[in-house]
Design a protein around this motif. Structure first.
Motif, PDB file in Angstrom:
ATOM      1  N   SER A 124       5.182  -2.693   8.478  1.00 58.63           N
ATOM      2  CA  SER A 124       5.255  -1.425   7.761  1.00 58.63           C
ATOM      3  C   SER A 124       6.627  -0.771   7.903  1.00 58.63           C
ATOM      4  CB  SER A 124       4.177  -0.458   8.279  1.00 58.63           C
ATOM      5  OG  SER A 124       2.890  -0.998   8.103  1.00 58.63           O
TER       6      SER A 124
ATOM      7  N   ASP B 160       4.603  -4.206   4.050  1.00 58.46           N
ATOM      8  CA  ASP B 160       3.233  -4.151   3.539  1.00 58.46           C
ATOM      9  C   ASP B 160       2.797  -2.733   3.191  1.00 58.46           C
ATOM     10  OD1 ASP B 160       2.955  -3.090   6.086  1.00 58.46           O
ATOM     11  OD2 ASP B 160       1.349  -4.445   6.711  1.00 58.46           O
ATOM     12  N   ARG B 161       3.352  -1.729   3.882  1.00 63.33           N
ATOM     13  CA  ARG B 161       3.023  -0.335   3.596  1.00 63.33           C
ATOM     14  C   ARG B 161       4.240   0.526   3.881  1.00 63.33           C
ATOM     15  NH1 ARG B 161      -2.997   1.764   5.039  1.00 63.33           N
ATOM     16  NH2 ARG B 161      -2.087   3.487   3.872  1.00 63.33           N
TER      17      ARG B 161
ATOM     18  N   ALA C 246       0.846  -1.192   0.000  1.00 66.13           N
ATOM     19  CA  ALA C 246       0.000   0.000   0.000  1.00 66.13           C
ATOM     20  C   ALA C 246       0.885   1.247   0.000  1.00 66.13           C
ATOM     21  CB  ALA C 246      -0.923   0.002   1.213  1.00 66.13           C
TER      22      ALA C 246
ATOM     23  N   ASP D  53       0.115   5.202  -0.116  1.00 64.93           N
ATOM     24  CA  ASP D  53      -0.925   6.217  -0.169  1.00 64.93           C
ATOM     25  C   ASP D  53      -0.454   7.441  -0.942  1.00 64.93           C
ATOM     26  OD1 ASP D  53       0.637   7.747   1.598  1.00 64.93           O
ATOM     27  OD2 ASP D  53      -0.377   6.940   3.355  1.00 64.93           O
TER      28      ASP D  53
END
Length: 875
Positions: free
Chosen positions: A698, A661-662, A273, A275
């Protein structure tokens, strides 16, 4: 007034009532005319002449602006780029065969998200139409992305996150759609979409209804369920968005769009992910300033040779993988090309011959492919044939799978080669497209037309000799056809059998029975010739449309091969290494570099090592001088992580990346005045997003948390955030925490997974040298005045600033008589006393030299002087 209008104007108003939100391009002969308010908009935005003709409904003069039909695509493209919708109203009857008014109708509506013409697209990047749908409780949001130029179609479904819907903005930053359709969009989100250049279009609610949307998809794909696409159950909102997108595209294009052959689902569990804030802060595909792709990670890595490859690379950059096996498959492909130079260079030479197969396939399916498109397709397929035979059999699976998807189109190559001339015109308007020998009927008509023109040439010569008029010419005019032109000085030589047709300024035009007869033969032959060429070309397009799916699959495979070969070339040129991908929570980087900065400053970049371990050295507090390299270092770690997880080699001598993951970032300072959000509010909202969504897998990059408020509040918030990210368990998110709150370095002693690092600086007298090297331990110096000196602040000001800092540091009074005494604020104490609120100290701590221009720095110094009690003009 309607009864007094011309029939054409009545047609125009009928079209305008059907498409009130569009500019009507109304075909009249060789021009597309626009009327009324449309004409005023077109004249303004295209910078063309605005005139007036006839009357509008109120009896006023009708504004008019027109463009030549042969150049309409260029003008429409400019209008669409400005966010307008254009309805193309064509003559659907042959004016030569109709008495009275010609029937007209809108044949296509062109919007920012439904452009398919090559001349209007302008770049290789995907051009998405986005459909947005929320469930009744606003808990879930479904998004569909459709690129009708290539047929790419996918959906996503996410949890909604408030009125501003940051999850939507993140996907907008990821995919950069041109247009968003929805029943309604919250005002805050609509404003943000507009700021990102996305045209928001309100579409009817019925298209988003579950039954209607589902039916549209099933009918288009010819299936009984959506199970084969992975969205039969549990994705109702995404299905509604997909159905609405398909309905909208079909209605605007007035065709079934048969090249949209599938629908895919993108799941959060399959991709990292990123953003919108992170994509912007790291400048992955666009700079923070939004000025093109130079200075971005995409610019560094995109050495692809094809449009398909460029699109594939960009899509991978914004969708890094979360599968160790999937990443290693890609890395194997890159490594193969790195180790096989001859294969890589040979492949790239062949790739140069590939046009945009995916988009040509889209235009073929749509029916607006040009003769040159077909020649480009033939050349591309020939190059694909070369690639199929060129690549060895013993290649890694990723390359082998791509090779297996390259179709054998020898029959298509043969068909186009027999049908189309080598260098066809841009369109069918004047013929000359179909190769001789392809159609006996066409060859016969060409012979007839050619013999007729030969007869005209012979007739002209014989008439010159017979009449003695050496300047006599036989010319063709679209209105009068063929005629004999004689200048005034020679009119006395005209024989009596010549029939006068027209008087001109320089002479007269005549005809004869024989010329009239031959004119009829030639004209009929030319008309039939153009008509037959158009029929043959249309038949060829229809035949090729049956290969659309194969063309698309081949185009995607070419893109995959192109990306791997390009990344290998970049890796070799920039001395990148293959990263080791693991399933743990460690990030180990040796001699890591920032891929963009090192390209912009070749030979000057200082590499750095990194060890972050979610269960060990989890949080790195980074202190050091302004301009020492803290931000560049942290961004480099994040970019190396992203590069590794897309399957690219990385700028380091060694890297081991535990899956992330992010990636979260909070850097820079900005406000959002339009919505009433201060710099600090923006900072806290971004920080809240991180804290509410972070996981142990993360990567978090925080630069100067808390600097947007007072010193005490800022320090307290920064420490609380740091403690939250550290957590009380055995591990937490890998965190890089840069700060100027030097009191935070004491946290290392109380939190076991926190380590202090700083950037080394060499002081030589009054000079400072930034070594750009990160080393263990902490520092309490920021060298703000030195940075001010580098920025060009006058020496008198910087010297005075140094004096103020010394005074504050010593707790001394200012030089002004009777001025207040200052005591340095202690933020941490065993027996904390109420702090002495010293305005000069607090103001000084809030200053961030990295964000100040020379003029702003000077103004800040004068503010400090006033706060310190110095009157203006004192020494």
């Amino acid at each position: 007034m309607t009864g007094k209008m011309t029939p054409a104007m009545r047609q125009f108003y009928t079209m305008k009532e059907k498409h009130p939100d569009c500019i009507i391009f109304f075909r009249m002969g060789d021009f597309y005319e626009t009327f009324g308010h449309d004409a005023e908009v077109v004249a303004r935005d295209l910078d063309i002449v605005l005139t007036a003709r006839g009357k509008d409904r109120e009896g006023n003069r009708m504004p008019l602006a027109g463009v030549p039909y042969h150049a309409a695509e260029t003008y429409i493209s400019r209008l669409v780029s400005k966010g307008h919708r254009v309805a193309v109203c064509e003559q659907i009857e042959d004016p030569k065969k109709v008495k009275g008014i010609v029937k007209r109708d809108v044949v296509r509506v062109i919007t920012p998200g439904t452009v398919i013409d090559e001349s209007m697209i302008g770049s290789a990047h995907a051009r998405y139409l986005m459909a947005l749908c929320q469930d009744g409780g606003r808990r879930r949001v479904g998004m569909a992305f459709l690129d009708i130029s290539t047929g790419e179609f996918f959906v996503e479904e996410r949890d909604a996150d408030g009125e501003d819907m940051g999850v939507v903005l993140s996907e907008v930053e990821r995919y950069r759609p041109q247009e968003c359709i929805a029943v309604s969009v919250p005002p805050a989100l609509e404003r943000r979409l507009s700021e990102e250049g996305v045209v928001v279009t309100t579409f009817r609610e019925e298209a988003f209804e579950p039954a209607r949307a589902r039916t549209a998809l099933l009918e288009h794909f010819g299936t009984h369920s959506l199970e084969g696409f992975g969205c039969e159950e549990g994705m109702d909102t995404a299905v509604r968005a997909a159905g609405a997108a398909l309905i909208y595209a079909t209605e605007t294009q007035f065709t079934a769009l048969s090249h949209i052959t599938g629908l895919s689902v993108r799941l959060p569990a399959e991709q990292m992910a990123l953003d919108a804030i992170t994509l912007k802060n790291l400048e992955v595909t666009a700079t923070i300033r939004g000025e093109g792709k130079e200075g971005t990670l995409l610019h560094v890595l995109d050495r692809t040779k094809t449009a398909m490859g460029s699109r594939t690379l960009r899509d991978r950059l914004v969708n890094p993988l979360l599968s160790v096996a999937g990443i290693n498959r890609r890395l194997d492909a890159v490594e193969y090309f790195c180790g096989n130079t001859a294969v890589r260079t040979g492949l790239r030479d062949l790739l140069r011959g590939c046009a945009d197969i995916e988009r040509i396939a889209g235009r073929i399916a749509y029916g607006n492919a040009t003769p040159r498109d077909l020649i480009n397709l033939m050349t591309s397929l020939d190059a694909v044939s070369g690639i199929r035979t060129f690549l060895p059999d013993d290649v890694p699976p990723e390359i082998a799978d791509a090779c297996g998807a390259l179709g054998d189109f020898s029959d298509v190559i043969d068909l186009i080669g027999r049908a189309i001339v080598d260098e066809p015109p841009a369109n069918l308007k004047n013929g000359g497209v179909i190769r001789g020998g392809y159609s006996p009927d066409l060859d016969e008509l060409r012979g007839l037309s050619g013999s007729g023109r030969s007869w005209i040439a012979e007739f002209q010569q014989s008439e010159r000799e017979r009449t003695g008029i050496k300047s006599l010419k036989v010319k063709y005019n679209r209105v009068f056809g063929y005629s004999i032109e004689v200048t005034k000085p020679n009119l006395h030589l005209v024989p009596p059998e010549y029939e006068r047709r027209q008087t001109t300024a320089n002479g007269e035009r005549f005809t004869t029975p024989a010329l009239r007869e031959k004119e009829t033969i030639i004209t009929n032959a030319d008309e039939r010739l153009l008509s037959l060429e158009a029929e043959l070309f249309a038949g060829l397009i229809q035949t090729l449309a049956g290969y659309t799916g194969g063309f698309q699959e081949t185009g995607r495979a070419v893109g995959v091969l192109d990306v791997h070969a390009a990344l290998a070339g970049v890796a070799l040129h920039n001395a990148y290494s293959r990263p080791e991908i693991t399933d743990n929570t460690k990030t180990i980087i040796r001699d890591g570099r920032h891929p963009v900065v090192e390209e912009m400053t070749p030979g000057a970049f200082v590499p750095n090592d990194t060890l972050i371990d979610g269960g060990g050295d989890q949080v790195l507090i980074i202190t050091g001088a302004n301009m020492a390299g803290k931000s560049t270092y942290m961004r480099a770690v994040a970019l190396i992580t992203i590069m590794a997880q897309i399957g690219s080699f990385v700028p380091a001598s060694y890297a081991s990346i535990g899956l992330v993951d992010r990636v979260f970032t909070r850097v820079g300072a900005s406000d959002d005045l339009a919505s009433g959000r201060s710099t600090f509010m923006v900072e806290m909202q971004e920080c809240a997003n991180i804290l509410n969504n972070v996981t142990d897998r993360s990567l978090v990059v925080l630069d100067e948390i808390g600097r947007g408020t007072s010193t005490i509040d800022g320090y307290a918030i920064a420490r609380a955030v740091l403690e939250y990210l550290h957590g009380s368990g055995r591990q937490g998110p890998r965190t890089l925490f840069a700060t100027h709150f030097h009191q935070l370095i004491e946290v290392e002693g109380s939190l076991k997974r926190v380590r202090n690092f700083h950037f080394a600086v060499k002081e030589t007298g009054s000079e400072v040298i930034f070594l750009r090297k990160i080393i263990p331990g902490a520092t309490d110096k920021s060298y703000g005045v030195h940075v001010a000196r580098l920025a060009g602040v006058p020496a008198k000001v910087t010297k005075r600033a140094e004096g103020i800092i010394r005074d504050i540091g010593n707790g001394a009074a200012s030089s002004g008589k009777g001025g207040p005494k200052y005591t340095q604020m202690l933020l941490i104490s065993d027996n904390p006393a109420p702090p002495v609120h010293n305005p000069a100290v607090e103001a000084l701590r809030r200053i961030d030299p990295d964000t100040l221009s020379p003029r702003q720095a000077l103004e800040k110094i004068y503010e400090l002087r006033k706060l310190a009690g110095n009157e203006e003009g004192s020494e």
